[in-house]
Scaffold this motif. Structure first.
Motif, PDB file in Angstrom:
ATOM      1  N   ALA A 282       0.830  -1.213   0.000  1.00  0.00           N
ATOM      2  CA  ALA A 282       0.000   0.000   0.000  1.00  0.00           C
ATOM      3  C   ALA A 282       0.858   1.254   0.000  1.00  0.00           C
ATOM      4  O   ALA A 282       0.585   2.219  -0.733  1.00  0.00           O
ATOM      5  N   GLY A 283       1.937   1.241   0.807  1.00  0.00           N
ATOM      6  CA  GLY A 283       2.814   2.398   0.855  1.00  0.00           C
ATOM      7  C   GLY A 283       3.540   2.629  -0.451  1.00  0.00           C
ATOM      8  O   GLY A 283       3.702   3.780  -0.889  1.00  0.00           O
ATOM      9  N   ILE A 284       3.983   1.554  -1.081  1.00  0.00           N
ATOM     10  CA  ILE A 284       4.692   1.678  -2.361  1.00  0.00           C
ATOM     11  C   ILE A 284       3.758   2.212  -3.437  1.00  0.00           C
ATOM     12  O   ILE A 284       4.127   3.083  -4.235  1.00  0.00           O
ATOM     13  N   ARG A 285       2.539   1.727  -3.451  1.00  0.00           N
ATOM     14  CA  ARG A 285       1.579   2.216  -4.452  1.00  0.00           C
ATOM     15  C   ARG A 285       1.301   3.712  -4.255  1.00  0.00           C
ATOM     16  O   ARG A 285       1.266   4.475  -5.220  1.00  0.00           O
ATOM     17  N   ALA A 286       1.120   4.132  -3.006  1.00  0.00           N
ATOM     18  CA  ALA A 286       0.881   5.554  -2.733  1.00  0.00           C
ATOM     19  C   ALA A 286       2.096   6.396  -3.128  1.00  0.00           C
ATOM     20  O   ALA A 286       1.953   7.507  -3.663  1.00  0.00           O
ATOM     21  N   TRP A 287       3.276   5.878  -2.858  1.00  0.00           N
ATOM     22  CA  TRP A 287       4.514   6.585  -3.228  1.00  0.00           C
ATOM     23  C   TRP A 287       4.623   6.751  -4.745  1.00  0.00           C
ATOM     24  O   TRP A 287       4.953   7.833  -5.242  1.00  0.00           O
TER      25      TRP A 287
ATOM     26  N   LEU B 209      11.516  -6.230  -5.182  1.00  0.00           N
ATOM     27  CA  LEU B 209      11.559  -4.771  -5.156  1.00  0.00           C
ATOM     28  C   LEU B 209      10.945  -4.208  -3.880  1.00  0.00           C
ATOM     29  O   LEU B 209      11.414  -3.194  -3.354  1.00  0.00           O
ATOM     30  N   THR B 210       9.913  -4.854  -3.375  1.00  0.00           N
ATOM     31  CA  THR B 210       9.315  -4.388  -2.124  1.00  0.00           C
ATOM     32  C   THR B 210      10.348  -4.379  -1.010  1.00  0.00           C
ATOM     33  O   THR B 210      10.489  -3.393  -0.268  1.00  0.00           O
ATOM     34  N   ALA B 211      11.095  -5.461  -0.854  1.00  0.00           N
ATOM     35  CA  ALA B 211      12.085  -5.526   0.218  1.00  0.00           C
ATOM     36  C   ALA B 211      13.239  -4.557  -0.018  1.00  0.00           C
ATOM     37  O   ALA B 211      13.777  -3.984   0.929  1.00  0.00           O
ATOM     38  N   CYS B 212      13.634  -4.353  -1.275  1.00  0.00           N
ATOM     39  CA  CYS B 212      14.694  -3.378  -1.558  1.00  0.00           C
ATOM     40  C   CYS B 212      14.248  -1.969  -1.148  1.00  0.00           C
ATOM     41  O   CYS B 212      14.994  -1.233  -0.497  1.00  0.00           O
ATOM     42  N   LEU B 213      13.023  -1.606  -1.519  1.00  0.00           N
ATOM     43  CA  LEU B 213      12.515  -0.280  -1.168  1.00  0.00           C
ATOM     44  C   LEU B 213      12.316  -0.141   0.336  1.00  0.00           C
ATOM     45  O   LEU B 213      12.654   0.889   0.928  1.00  0.00           O
ATOM     46  N   ALA B 214      11.783  -1.173   0.967  1.00  0.00           N
ATOM     47  CA  ALA B 214      11.514  -1.108   2.401  1.00  0.00           C
ATOM     48  C   ALA B 214      12.800  -1.027   3.215  1.00  0.00           C
ATOM     49  O   ALA B 214      12.892  -0.268   4.198  1.00  0.00           O
ATOM     50  N   THR B 215      13.827  -1.804   2.835  1.00  0.00           N
ATOM     51  CA  THR B 215      15.089  -1.744   3.571  1.00  0.00           C
ATOM     52  C   THR B 215      15.830  -0.446   3.266  1.00  0.00           C
ATOM     53  O   THR B 215      16.509   0.105   4.142  1.00  0.00           O
ATOM     54  N   GLY B 216      15.706   0.065   2.036  1.00  0.00           N
ATOM     55  CA  GLY B 216      16.296   1.362   1.725  1.00  0.00           C
ATOM     56  C   GLY B 216      15.695   2.459   2.573  1.00  0.00           C
ATOM     57  O   GLY B 216      16.395   3.337   3.097  1.00  0.00           O
ATOM     58  N   ARG B 217      14.376   2.416   2.731  1.00  0.00           N
ATOM     59  CA  ARG B 217      13.689   3.395   3.582  1.00  0.00           C
ATOM     60  C   ARG B 217      14.168   3.283   5.028  1.00  0.00           C
ATOM     61  O   ARG B 217      14.455   4.296   5.687  1.00  0.00           O
ATOM     62  N   GLN B 218      14.270   2.038   5.524  1.00  0.00           N
ATOM     63  CA  GLN B 218      14.704   1.831   6.910  1.00  0.00           C
ATOM     64  C   GLN B 218      16.129   2.344   7.119  1.00  0.00           C
ATOM     65  O   GLN B 218      16.420   2.985   8.140  1.00  0.00           O
ATOM     66  N   ALA B 219      17.021   2.054   6.184  1.00  0.00           N
ATOM     67  CA  ALA B 219      18.405   2.519   6.320  1.00  0.00           C
ATOM     68  C   ALA B 219      18.475   4.038   6.262  1.00  0.00           C
ATOM     69  O   ALA B 219      19.262   4.663   6.991  1.00  0.00           O
ATOM     70  N   GLY B 220      17.658   4.666   5.384  1.00  0.00           N
ATOM     71  CA  GLY B 220      17.629   6.121   5.315  1.00  0.00           C
ATOM     72  C   GLY B 220      17.147   6.742   6.611  1.00  0.00           C
ATOM     73  O   GLY B 220      17.724   7.727   7.107  1.00  0.00           O
ATOM     74  N   LEU B 221      16.092   6.183   7.173  1.00  0.00           N
ATOM     75  CA  LEU B 221      15.593   6.670   8.459  1.00  0.00           C
ATOM     76  C   LEU B 221      16.634   6.481   9.554  1.00  0.00           C
ATOM     77  O   LEU B 221      16.848   7.368  10.404  1.00  0.00           O
ATOM     78  N   GLY B 222      17.290   5.317   9.544  1.00  0.00           N
ATOM     79  CA  GLY B 222      18.304   5.047  10.558  1.00  0.00           C
ATOM     80  C   GLY B 222      19.481   5.997  10.458  1.00  0.00           C
ATOM     81  O   GLY B 222      19.987   6.496  11.473  1.00  0.00           O
TER      82      GLY B 222
END
Length: 402
Positions: free
Chosen positions: A80-85, A372-385
């Motif tokens: 859902a988050g990826i689609r909204a993005w 791709l979902t996991a790549c985007l989700a982990t990229g987001r997590q690393a950016g936040l971290g």
């Protein structure tokens, strides 16, 4: 000192850069290739299946043993988050009949252009042909067209991909650098890749043919889909889904009549004239394609005379093979930085202030939107971290590149 450095301009790296810039950090993205996100663009040539709408438990199950560790990141930024993005970038999405989500444009380039435009507008700098060669103390070293460069950053996100399709930038050369820095690694292994096997001469006329509506099993894994008979073996999504179990030594079994129970297969094979050829019985009674019949002849041995025995063989045809094709031919790879080498923000315990995301991490997933979902989700997590780390360190915007 650069406030934040992201090494690798694929989906994970660009997502980390987006989150860092949104947190008010100055970001430099260094990419070894002449242009960013080459593998992402290649994936988009077949439609860019970016995520998948599916029950959350079933979606997470696709990540196998690493599902628990990835779950919080995917819960925070999943389908859902990826689609909204995507739609916020002006890229409308649609969901196919199997739940796979695609951009309406059915390619990656419009999404990537919009994304890069957003990042540039936020002040993110992108340097291409900058190949990371390791660290010199706190500084990251690069070979660039202008000669050697060093960048000192308050936080660094590594997003260099796995080791598949090296011509597109993911060559796995980072493994030696991280191993020397004391980062625990799992071996890089092929995933989402074809199965190697040699064919007898009678199969030549079937090579290139698709095998549709087949169920595949290997160990704990099951797949229902299709694959292609290629000159080098078996290729396609149906095969990719069971590769992790095949890597562990599980045999590959094919069910060539997945919509019928074994007893019904036997009944149909027993029907009809006794003089009818086996090929005609398989074609008329079971609607098997020429490619399926060829596979039965290739791997089934002499056909049993009893219909129940033949039915059993059709429902569990064992396929001998030479294992997965090489890493360089894989759509993605498994292995990499062990997840227990990272904290919950995806920071390397061996190197505080350095984070990692995407296919560098040791997780595995089939195609179908999970990668791709996991790549985007982990990229987001690393950016936040990384942004939170910078905030804790009290680092202010600035840059030092020499």
């Amino acid at each position: 000192m650069a406030q934040a450095l992201v090494i690798g301009a694929g989906p994970a790296g660009l997502m980390a850069a987006e989150l860092l810039s949104a947190a008010g950090q100055g970001v430099l993205v260094a990419e070894a290739m002449p242009t960013p996100a080459r593998k992402f663009l290649m994936a988009g040539k077949s439609g860019l299946n970016i995520t998948r709408e599916q029950d959350a438990a079933a979606f997470l199950a696709a990540y196998g043993a690493q599902a628990g560790r990835l779950a919080p990141m995917i819960d925070a930024f999943g389908p859902a988050g990826i689609r909204a993005w995507m739609e916020a970038l002006g890229q409308e999405a649609f969901t196919g009949s199997t739940g796979r989500v695609f951009p309406v444009a059915m390619k990656a380039s419009p999404l990537l252009r919009a994304w890069l435009g957003r990042l540039a507008g936020a002040g993110v700098e992108l340097r291409t042909r900058w190949r990371w060669t390791g660290w010199d103390g706190a500084a990251a070293r690069f070979d660039t067209p202008e000669g050697p460069r060093q960048v000192t950053a308050g936080a660094t996100v590594l997003a260099l991909g796995g080791a598949s399709w090296p011509r597109l930038g993911s060559d796995g050369t980072w493994q030696e650098i991280l191993a020397a820095a004391g980062v625990p690694l799992d071996p890089i292994l092929p995933s989402n890749v074809g199965l190697a096997l040699g064919w007898s001469a009678h199969m030549a006329r079937h090579l290139g043919a698709p095998v549709k509506n087949v169920a595949l099993g290997a160990g704990r894994l099951r797949s229902r889909g299709e694959f292609v008979l290629s000159a080098r073996g078996l290729e396609g999504a149906g095969i990719y889904a069971v590769i992790p179990a095949i890597r562990e030594g599980a045999p590959l079994l094919l069910d060539l009549a997945p919509d019928l129970e074994e007893a019904e297969v036997a009944r149909r094979l027993s029907a009809g004239p006794a003089r009818e050829s086996l090929s005609n019985r398989l074609r008329k009674r079971l609607a098997l394609s020429p490619a399926k019949i060829a596979l039965l002849r290739e791997f089934g041995g002499p056909p049993p005379s009893a219909a129940p025995d033949l039915a059993a063989r059709l429902k569990a045809l064992r396929v001998p093979h030479d294992g997965p094709r090489p890493v360089a031919e894989a759509i993605s790879t498994a292995g990499g930085i062990r997840l227990d080498a990272l904290d919950d923000a995806l920071m390397l315990q061996a190197r505080p202030g350095t984070f990692a995301a995407g296919e560098m991490l040791s997780w595995d997933a089939p195609t179908g939107g999970y990668l791709l979902t996991a790549c985007l989700a982990t990229g987001r997590q690393a950016g936040l971290g990384a942004a939170a780390w910078l905030d804790r360190q009290g680092l202010l915007p600035g840059a030092e590149t020499r």
